[in-house]
Design an enzyme around this catalytic site. Sequence first.
Site, PDB file in Angstrom:
ATOM      1  N   ASP A  72      -2.025  -3.606  -2.536  1.00  0.00           N
ATOM      2  CA  ASP A  72      -1.637  -2.615  -1.680  1.00  0.00           C
ATOM      3  C   ASP A  72      -2.032  -3.644   0.034  1.00  0.00           C
ATOM      4  OD1 ASP A  72      -4.615  -1.806  -0.520  1.00  0.00           O
ATOM      5  OD2 ASP A  72      -4.430  -1.750  -2.751  1.00  0.00           O
ATOM      6  N   ASP A 160      -4.244   7.925   1.687  1.00  0.00           N
ATOM      7  CA  ASP A 160      -5.699   7.381   1.639  1.00  0.00           C
ATOM      8  C   ASP A 160      -6.785   8.178   2.177  1.00  0.00           C
ATOM      9  OD1 ASP A 160      -7.656   5.669   1.765  1.00  0.00           O
ATOM     10  OD2 ASP A 160      -6.625   3.802   2.724  1.00  0.00           O
ATOM     11  N   GLU A 162     -10.877   8.872   2.508  1.00  0.00           N
ATOM     12  CA  GLU A 162     -12.126   8.092   2.195  1.00  0.00           C
ATOM     13  C   GLU A 162     -12.985   8.169   3.274  1.00  0.00           C
ATOM     14  OE1 GLU A 162     -11.773   3.837   2.410  1.00  0.00           O
ATOM     15  OE2 GLU A 162      -9.569   4.042   1.844  1.00  0.00           O
TER      16      GLU A 162
END
Length: 604
Positions: A72, A160, A162
């Site tokens: 990634d 994503d 987090e």
Amino acid sequence: MTDQFTGSRRRSLRTLLVPLAASLAIATLSATPAAAAETNGHAAAGRVPGTAAPPSLSAAAVPPGYPITGVDVSNHQGGINWSSVAGSGQRFMYAKASEGLTFTDSYFAANYANAKANGLYAGAYHFARPDRGGGTAQADYFLDRARYAADGRTLPPMLDIEWPWEGSGSTYPCYGMNPGQMVAWINDFVARVRERTGRPTMIYTSASWWNPCTGNSGAFADQPLFVARYASSPGTLPAGWSRWALWQYTDQASVPGISGNVDHNVFNGSTADLAVLAGGTAAVSRPRPGSGLVRWGDQLQGFERRADNTLQHVWWNGTTWTSETLFPTMSLAGRPVALIDSANWIQVFARGTDNTLQHVWWNGTTWNRETLPGGAGLAGDPAISIDSLNYIQTVTRGTDGTLQHIWWNGTAWNRETLPGGAGLAGDPAISIDSANWIQTITRATDGTLQHIWWNGTTWNRETLPGGAGLAGDPAISIDSLNYIQTVTRGTDGSLQHVWWNGTAWNRETLPGGAGLAGDPAISIDSANWIQTVIRGTDGTLQHIWWNGTNWNRETLTGGAGLAGDPAITLDSLNYIQTVTRATDGTLQHIWWNGTTWNRETLPS
């Protein structure tokens, strides 16, 4: 994953991805930890605070048992030579596309296009900023830039979610939200992705962030998980998930074509499974009047796509199971479906890797193969049925979201685009009623169920009642009263029943709760009972059936370990026969013998 600033890296999952003691509360996490030295602009979700990565992980030793690897990337990597990346054996990639409501990654377009051009499966991701706009708005911002395509090469859009990155100005660690607010935000994002693409959302996170910030929510278990943990195993997964799709095991990999260290990831499955994740194929077709499992006399005939894209034929001859590969040079991209015509010939259809429709048939003596006319431009898997004239009727979705009709009229093959425009997602289901009318059901990009039918004179299209909220592809059958029965999975993991009772369309949520994954299979037995099988999120096979009075649900024998969508048929004794793919790539046969359920592994 990476933040928008090339000179200041976010405090990602790296700083606190360690198992939390049971006594650790959110209040303990609320203080911002001391800044750590940030030298690489990439996600590092598994680093124990204050320590270096273990040498084996810093050297990017691929965890044993997971040979399919990928990377990634974001603007932090700068320019990338994707030919070299592909040449090093990487099979997939995710590239950052956006963050919040204001940032677009300047390297995304090049990364995405060049990775695909070099044969990698490619996906886009969005770095969530829950404090900077709602989940729906951020999903729209992301999807407007993500270049998602239902081409069998694009991985699910990824969220994503987090820790706030250092210097972002966001409240640490949960963006100032309580668990209920966070779950609602994620749900809005996931729902919009489903609505606009028809796909699930890959969720990148770790247990250390997810569990406290979502309150151990298990509401997203039907979305694929990209877990981040820098250790010798993925460890305890975030709440709700029992299986991961991708695992980021290091941020210290050295990959040819990429300057500096990069995140390295492994895939949990086979090459065929990776194709499935990218919207390609499963080993066995979902059930329709034409299915991946059909009965030829009293012999069961099964068809699946192998990992090498060839067509596998497996059959029961009354004594043993046998397996063979048909036409080894043929390359398939879609799920095969089959039916038996009135001449007792076996007719098999599947989408080729060139997006044409491939026809394979047994004429009583030999197997034959042809590419059907009309060219390419097909995106989904076909549904097939046969009318009272023994004419084969097949429908499939085009790359432009329209419904394509390809049929045999007794002399030649023909192809047409059905009226009603585009806007279709997923794969259609087809059946032919007692009036010889073609009945097709398919899901639209807005999550509604679309009914497209031939009434003997013209094609028609309508949106079925009950609103949206559908996630899977429908299965269809027509009962002895000529009523259309269709089942499909809802976005909440429940099984939805939509049916025509001769007067009006109706919709209900079937009992037994949620916990379903994939797409259902349906058949109607000689008692006019509706028999449905579908995979549970725990990998078991769920049986949901109407016994003439009420709906029932049970978990079938043999435990879990299933990965594909089931196919179903009924034998001459009215016993249910189903096959589905296991996580190890084998074909599982699960059947009712009149007394008990049974399970066996079929030959490969």
